[in-house]
Scaffold this motif. Sequence first.
Motif, PDB file in Angstrom:
ATOM      1  N   LEU A   1     103.427   6.810  78.734  1.00 39.77           N
ATOM      2  CA  LEU A   1     104.424   5.838  78.274  1.00 39.77           C
ATOM      3  C   LEU A   1     103.897   4.416  78.411  1.00 39.77           C
ATOM      4  N   ASP A   2     103.232   4.134  79.526  1.00 41.11           N
ATOM      5  CA  ASP A   2     102.651   2.804  79.724  1.00 41.11           C
ATOM      6  C   ASP A   2     101.632   2.477  78.643  1.00 41.11           C
ATOM      7  N   ASN A   3     100.846   3.456  78.250  1.00 38.29           N
ATOM      8  CA  ASN A   3      99.814   3.244  77.240  1.00 38.29           C
ATOM      9  C   ASN A   3     100.416   3.086  75.847  1.00 38.29           C
ATOM     10  N   PHE A   4     101.517   3.779  75.609  1.00 41.76           N
ATOM     11  CA  PHE A   4     102.140   3.758  74.292  1.00 41.76           C
ATOM     12  C   PHE A   4     102.945   2.486  74.064  1.00 41.76           C
ATOM     13  N   GLN A   5     103.662   2.048  75.087  1.00 41.20           N
ATOM     14  CA  GLN A   5     104.597   0.953  74.876  1.00 41.20           C
ATOM     15  C   GLN A   5     103.905  -0.368  74.540  1.00 41.20           C
ATOM     16  N   VAL A   6     102.649  -0.545  74.941  1.00 37.21           N
ATOM     17  CA  VAL A   6     101.986  -1.834  74.701  1.00 37.21           C
ATOM     18  C   VAL A   6     101.713  -2.071  73.225  1.00 37.21           C
ATOM     19  N   VAL A   7     101.725  -1.041  72.393  1.00 41.88           N
ATOM     20  CA  VAL A   7     101.440  -1.228  70.974  1.00 41.88           C
ATOM     21  C   VAL A   7     102.706  -1.466  70.172  1.00 41.88           C
ATOM     22  N   LEU A   8     103.881  -1.351  70.816  1.00 44.10           N
ATOM     23  CA  LEU A   8     105.143  -1.428  70.102  1.00 44.10           C
ATOM     24  C   LEU A   8     105.649  -2.863  70.033  1.00 44.10           C
TER      25      LEU A   8
ATOM     26  N   ASP B   1     108.967  -3.344  69.441  1.00 44.06           N
ATOM     27  CA  ASP B   1     110.288  -3.202  70.069  1.00 44.06           C
ATOM     28  C   ASP B   1     110.194  -2.094  71.105  1.00 44.06           C
ATOM     29  N   GLN B   2     109.753  -2.472  72.300  1.00 50.32           N
ATOM     30  CA  GLN B   2     109.492  -1.476  73.334  1.00 50.32           C
ATOM     31  C   GLN B   2     110.764  -0.772  73.803  1.00 50.32           C
ATOM     32  N   SER B   3     111.885  -1.439  73.750  1.00 50.50           N
ATOM     33  CA  SER B   3     113.116  -0.866  74.287  1.00 50.50           C
ATOM     34  C   SER B   3     113.510   0.421  73.582  1.00 50.50           C
ATOM     35  N   ARG B   4     113.101   0.564  72.325  1.00 50.72           N
ATOM     36  CA  ARG B   4     113.462   1.783  71.590  1.00 50.72           C
ATOM     37  C   ARG B   4     112.791   3.015  72.176  1.00 50.72           C
ATOM     38  N   VAL B   5     111.727   2.827  72.914  1.00 54.79           N
ATOM     39  CA  VAL B   5     111.008   3.945  73.500  1.00 54.79           C
ATOM     40  C   VAL B   5     111.090   3.929  75.021  1.00 54.79           C
ATOM     41  N   VAL B   6     110.910   2.761  75.615  1.00 60.56           N
ATOM     42  CA  VAL B   6     110.863   2.666  77.069  1.00 60.56           C
ATOM     43  C   VAL B   6     112.190   3.080  77.688  1.00 60.56           C
ATOM     44  N   THR B   7     113.298   2.649  77.112  1.00 59.04           N
ATOM     45  CA  THR B   7     114.601   2.969  77.703  1.00 59.04           C
ATOM     46  C   THR B   7     114.899   4.459  77.692  1.00 59.04           C
ATOM     47  N   PRO B   8     114.859   5.143  76.540  1.00 61.27           N
ATOM     48  CA  PRO B   8     115.167   6.581  76.589  1.00 61.27           C
ATOM     49  C   PRO B   8     114.182   7.391  77.417  1.00 61.27           C
ATOM     50  N   PHE B   9     112.904   7.039  77.368  1.00 64.14           N
ATOM     51  CA  PHE B   9     111.936   7.813  78.149  1.00 64.14           C
ATOM     52  C   PHE B   9     112.009   7.463  79.633  1.00 64.14           C
ATOM     53  N   GLY B  10     112.287   6.214  79.955  1.00 62.44           N
ATOM     54  CA  GLY B  10     112.454   5.860  81.357  1.00 62.44           C
ATOM     55  C   GLY B  10     113.612   6.608  81.986  1.00 62.44           C
ATOM     56  N   ARG B  11     114.730   6.718  81.257  1.00 59.94           N
ATOM     57  CA  ARG B  11     115.870   7.452  81.788  1.00 59.94           C
ATOM     58  C   ARG B  11     115.573   8.954  81.839  1.00 59.94           C
TER      59      ARG B  11
END
Length: 788
Positions: free
Chosen positions: A532-539, A541-551
């Motif tokens: 997730l850390d590696n993926f989110q840096v290319v986005l 709008d990180q919240s669309r991925v970081v929030t659901p996966f973080g939860r």
Amino acid sequence: MAEAADFQGTSASPARRWLRRTGALLAGAPLVAGLLQLSAASPAQAASSGSVSVELDSLSPSAPTDGDTVTVTGTVTNNGKQTVTGAHVGLRVGPLLNTRSAVDAIARHPHSLQGGTGTEVDGKYAEKFPKLIPGIAEHFSISVPVDKLDLKGDGVYTFGVAVSGQTPARPWDQMLGVERTFLPWQPSDADTTTRTTFLWPLISSVRMTARTGAGESQTPVFRDDELAKEIAPGGRLAQMVELGKGLDITWVIDPDLLASVEAMAKGYRINAPGGTTTPGPREHQDIARQWLANLQKAVTGKEVVALPFGDPDLASLAHTGTSVTGSLSHLKDATDVAATTVKTVLHVTPSTDFAWPVEGAVDPSIMKVATSAGADRVIARSDSLRESSGLSYTPSATRPVGGGTTAVVADARLSTAFEGDLTRADTSTLAVQEFLAQSLEVNAQTDKQRSIVIAPQRMPTASQAQAMATALTALQGGTWSEAQGLSAAAKAKPDPNATTRIPSTSAYPASLRRQELPKSAFEQIARTQDKLDNFQVVLTDQSRVVTPFGRAINRGMSTSWRGHRADGDAFRGGVESWLDDLADQVKLIDKSETKLSGRSATIPVTVQNNLVQPVGHLYLRLTSTMPTRLKIGGKAYYEQPVDVSGGHSQSVKFTTSANANGRVGVIAQLYTEDGTEYGDPVSFDVKVTEVTPTVMLVIGGGVLLLVLAGFRMYTQRKRAAARRAEQEDAAEDGTEGEPEQPGTPDERPATESASPSGADAPDQPSDPAPDTAPESADPSGTGERVDR
């Protein structure tokens, strides 16, 4: 008869003595067998519940006061093979109980005929049955004024319902069955009341996955539709809210439950076979909205405690998770988001100061982990933090255990009173009466006012919740207890004689340890977080991925996976797999062999983005495996930044130069800004073909012709300009001094109007332009890209 043949003073023969002894043994065999059977049956009879079973369906009021009438209802069932005649069901009041242990003893064997059943109340308060036919249940209802029960003093009394009658085998009146429970009697206000805190948990199993739909709404995907059943009218969680709103309790809520119901209210989808999803029923959205509205009203003005998001398993974290780097950071994240979630959904500010390990079992490692995320109060239980000083009373819940941490010790007997199957009215009634009896016994132990905390099971069933509510209603309407919030209980003055010693790790219950999350679960969580850390840096709008996966990562550590290890493994595997699928939507397109027919060329590499949002902060690096033969951008590798719009592809072009003929391997790889590889590399071959001498001669000849043509055009134009200058000079000499004639055209000699011949002929305006334009003498690029 053998003895008649013997004369006094005469010894018997050996044969006769043998016969006599054998006969005596044979005659005594039945008696010995009967004695053996009797001795073997004694323990069973001691625990026998009789041939007629008694079930107590209700006892109202549960804690009577002066002037009340006690009503008892239930059933009696003849479990024997013979009909019982002359049966009657009566009430019995036993002696006053003085200790909690005495209550325990009766509660363990409520149907035993061997225990004390007390004396029967006046016979007119009984119900008679001429016959009790085997296998047939008969209902009874008996009401008696409380002043007829002969209750002599305040305290807890044994209260029984017994059935007596006769059978053909035993034709006399006898007790055939009994059920004993408790009758708390405290008609006037107690001199000192117990401050009682009851936790009311709103916790469910993990329902939401990490998957969300495309588009702005990001429709969540649920594992199943079981949550809708729990919050629907009559469901477990619906009843918890309905029952809790009328009680003075402390709400303990998992924010994940609120987030899940809120997501359901806005529209959701459900996992289906084959990796597909189906839309959640619209009526379930209405149910979710109504449940949230009911809960908002129920918690208004009440204390709300928020657990970390997803209710993480603190014991599993302490015993196995801490050996995996980064595990504790998830607990901190779950704690941080808890308050925000509760405040957003319920519009109340919760307390996040409390941690609640499974069943209140603690050890030093659990205490350390529980407080690592900021909670300085840990809800333990008295069967874990046992008293060792021989106190004759139950001390207050608050225990300072050092390091600024407070253990809030819940009473084990009261906290476990509503466990087990309470779907039958009989078991539910017994649980309520035992709970009230234990509470009154606690209050009677000492004149000191104490704060007692009750922490029931995390996810009570609907029947358990109903029994809890019945008991609490009676307790809060009683005379020996007053309600108190959890925060107030945690701040109460601690008892200096109470233990503050945390049990060792070896004392942690083996039954609970077997249910813990394995180390592999935390390793998978750590792996997913790295991805997730590696993926989110290319986005963008990180919240669309970081929030659901973080939860989802928080849910992967949930206490609800205890006893459901396979489901937990499948959930965590699904989170990682879905993240892999999303990350793979940004990738390089495969390439086949590329041919270079010259010394230099441009090679395109395509980056595809199938996500709905743009991606950036990426670099595409093209590397030559043989830089002595083929260079990229003049060196072994070259990289360029990449930004691709959502749902689009982009070709990135690289300039190459070849130093020798042959095939060279080339590797394309995406990198994030910090130099971490992103996605899989793409490898392809570049084939450089030979440039022949003939081709070079042709190219050189062409260049020479272009130079000669340019020189010819230059000399022609120079001669023509010189000739025009001469003609103009001659014309000026011939007309000097002559008057000008107006209206007469300017005429030229005929000899000058003829076209010159050969190379000296001048250019005319009507002549066509040269068919070969001047060109640069620089060599043209000879490379040609062939992208296959």
